[in-house]
Design a protein around this motif. Sequence first.
Motif, PDB file in Angstrom:
ATOM      1  N   ILE A 221     136.768  31.866  -3.120  1.00  0.00           N
ATOM      2  CA  ILE A 221     135.532  33.062  -2.531  1.00  0.00           C
ATOM      3  C   ILE A 221     135.248  32.529  -0.895  1.00  0.00           C
ATOM      4  O   ILE A 221     135.140  32.906  -0.122  1.00  0.00           O
ATOM      5  CB  ILE A 221     134.719  33.854  -3.007  1.00  0.00           C
TER       6      ILE A 221
ATOM      7  N   THR B 114     136.701  31.791   1.669  1.00  0.00           N
ATOM      8  CA  THR B 114     137.243  32.703   2.998  1.00  0.00           C
ATOM      9  C   THR B 114     136.141  33.381   3.239  1.00  0.00           C
ATOM     10  O   THR B 114     136.311  33.570   4.862  1.00  0.00           O
ATOM     11  CB  THR B 114     137.615  34.406   1.708  1.00  0.00           C
TER      12      THR B 114
ATOM     13  N   GLU C  38     143.295  32.761  -4.445  1.00  0.00           N
ATOM     14  CA  GLU C  38     142.323  33.217  -4.645  1.00  0.00           C
ATOM     15  C   GLU C  38     141.912  33.820  -2.882  1.00  0.00           C
ATOM     16  O   GLU C  38     141.547  34.932  -2.718  1.00  0.00           O
ATOM     17  CB  GLU C  38     140.804  32.479  -4.922  1.00  0.00           C
TER      18      GLU C  38
ATOM     19  N   ARG D 234     142.352  37.268  -0.463  1.00  0.00           N
ATOM     20  CA  ARG D 234     141.241  37.784  -0.323  1.00  0.00           C
ATOM     21  C   ARG D 234     141.843  37.439   1.285  1.00  0.00           C
ATOM     22  O   ARG D 234     140.205  38.801   2.279  1.00  0.00           O
ATOM     23  CB  ARG D 234     139.544  37.239  -0.907  1.00  0.00           C
TER      24      ARG D 234
ATOM     25  N   VAL E 226     132.507  37.478   2.789  1.00  0.00           N
ATOM     26  CA  VAL E 226     132.117  39.043   0.892  1.00  0.00           C
ATOM     27  C   VAL E 226     130.562  38.474   0.794  1.00  0.00           C
ATOM     28  O   VAL E 226     129.951  37.436   0.724  1.00  0.00           O
ATOM     29  CB  VAL E 226     133.251  37.486  -0.470  1.00  0.00           C
TER      30      VAL E 226
ATOM     31  N   GLN F  88     140.269  44.625   1.766  1.00  0.00           N
ATOM     32  CA  GLN F  88     139.419  43.045   1.921  1.00  0.00           C
ATOM     33  C   GLN F  88     138.792  43.886   0.469  1.00  0.00           C
ATOM     34  O   GLN F  88     138.562  45.044   1.172  1.00  0.00           O
ATOM     35  CB  GLN F  88     138.845  42.535   2.687  1.00  0.00           C
ATOM     36  N   TYR F  89     137.609  43.259  -0.293  1.00  0.00           N
ATOM     37  CA  TYR F  89     137.426  43.743  -1.422  1.00  0.00           C
ATOM     38  C   TYR F  89     135.842  42.956  -1.127  1.00  0.00           C
ATOM     39  O   TYR F  89     135.562  41.720  -1.070  1.00  0.00           O
ATOM     40  CB  TYR F  89     137.424  43.455  -2.925  1.00  0.00           C
TER      41      TYR F  89
ATOM     42  N   THR G  15     133.343  42.861   0.722  1.00  0.00           N
ATOM     43  CA  THR G  15     132.957  42.680   2.731  1.00  0.00           C
ATOM     44  C   THR G  15     132.122  43.348   3.552  1.00  0.00           C
ATOM     45  O   THR G  15     131.839  44.599   2.547  1.00  0.00           O
ATOM     46  CB  THR G  15     134.065  42.331   3.408  1.00  0.00           C
TER      47      THR G  15
END
Lengths: 339, 339
Positions: A255, A258, A295, A299, B174, B187-188, B190
């Motif tokens: 994460i 990303t 991951e 993402r 994120v 995306q999640y 964000t």
Amino acid sequence: MSPRTTDDHCYVGIDLGGTNVKVGIVNDAGRPLANLKRPTHSERGAEAGVANILRCVEDAVRQSGVKADAVRGIGVATPGTMDIPSGMMLRPHNLPGWNDVPIRDLIADHFGKPAFLQNDANAAAYGEYWVGAGRDSKSMVMWTLGTGIGCGIIIHDMIIEGEHSTGSECGHVVIEMDNGRYCDTGQYGTLEAYTGAKYFVQRALEALAAGRESSLREVIEAGDELTPLVISQAADAGDQLADDLIMDSARYMGIGTTTVMHTIDPDCVLLGGAMTFGRNETPLGRRFIERIREEVRRRAFPVPAAKTLIDYAQLGEEAGYIGAAGWARRKCGEGGACG
Amino acid sequence: MSPRTTDDHCYVGIDLGGTNVKVGIVNDAGRPLANLKRPTHSERGAEAGVANILRCVEDAVRQSGVKADAVRGIGVATPGTMDIPSGMMLRPHNLPGWNDVPIRDLIADHFGKPAFLQNDANAAAYGEYWVGAGRDSKSMVMWTLGTGIGCGIIIHDMIIEGEHSTGSECGHVVIEMDNGRYCDTGQYGTLEAYTGAKYFVQRALEALAAGRESSLREVIEAGDELTPLVISQAADAGDQLADDLIMDSARYMGIGTTTVMHTIDPDCVLLGGAMTFGRNETPLGRRFIERIREEVRRRAFPVPAAKTLIDYAQLGEEAGYIGAAGWARRKCGEGGACG
């Protein structure tokens, strides 16, 4: 490549840590000609500590056999907080009491050579960028996993040191804004608050307190200390909780990676430091980095997710002093300060 | 400052959006000598669209009164996705069907001048860095708040465009790793998934569905569309839910800003775009940015939190084409490509 023989020019790299100081003499091609590692004895204070560093440099130069005038410059990497433009250590967490030490100028004045200060994680990243796993990279991010989560960002041969010497501190990106874990540095919900050594162990203790079955319980009941190494050994031996904790760390690192990819968009992300679980040499290390990649694929934008190399660093403990020497070389090339 | 009169050199800046194209002729000091804004008519396709852009440039040059040979270079800013090194638009979300358009070379070939492609949010940031609210800054981050959350990062006169042309996409950092909101970009959790225009309205609808009292309910019951502008007007009129939604956006922006500060450590963070609530001109705009600053003070390291300027951008709608022109000027200065 320069046509000169590599012994014509060399650089001193110093990697000052809370426990040890590492010093190396590095030639123009990034090859260490000599290196040594000695206790920092930070508890003896900054004055004695700096004198010790100066002796280490003298001994390493002697060991290497290079003439003093072949040394063009000296790079010194220290933990923060620091002020890079003025060459000062300010209030380094790992060296209590070493406050407001003008370390760059103390070293430069003693040897009559140009010296350059850099953050330790940035220096390690620069070492990998120069002659390590990032040597084919144009822009690179390197994580250093240990007590804290260090980070160094290099873009086109420039270290992102920031306008207040707190650039590349990506261990402190927020990954969970609400109800995030607390980190001793004063931040909430940051990457380090989940993956730093202390918090990794905390997560283990919390899982045990919540009743998870695990061989780690026996460690505690025997009165032994739960450490990242113990957890990693338990995972190697098939303990499910230990394995989950490590794979969770990988998820958190994915994460954070990303987030940094969506900011910097490097072509290479490296992982170094003590908490890398044997790296590519062990099944656990290979699963750890594969979980990070997974991951990121989940993402990140598809193009950088597909094209960004994510791998382990190569220089190990030597990255810091090699990078510090490389940074001195880079700064010498830039300004003509080194004759 | 150059001793030349500023009319000796000028640059064309093009800011291509889904709705409008803006073109300006900008002198060496960053002053627009002429500018125009016309519909993009993206639905007519890329070929007609590019022909329209070329006409806009010709008309703007004519309007400005500068001689054609005073124009040294042309900067063109487009929405992603794109490949900056090859000067290609790839699959721009806001210009459906304009796929794989070699826009840089089409423009360069038509005018016989060097042209340079840049991402639109990066160009706007560069405009502010050159002659706007960031003109005294060394390193700068600019957020553009609108449908998406654009971002541009400038470090020491370099735009962070990334190795895959997805640098400075910090709207996609994120902020909530688990149970985060979903963003249409895939995306999640964000920043954009919380603060982009659509998600801002979504949060309002969710609060109403959960039973919150608010004048916004009447808007919906009257069959009118709930938009960011309507919410902002309700907040101005004292609606508590509307105000909470805006202050929540500020909190999210403060979290994203903290993450970027811990990565880049700029000396300046700017906010531009449509969703800035009247900026410093209104009480709501002043409270919005103050809430961002408060969140940064709460979360960032003390030194950057105290020293980093956080303020509104100044160039408004003109930032994009001024920045595109400025980037052409910068690239002309660098490579000697512009004679």
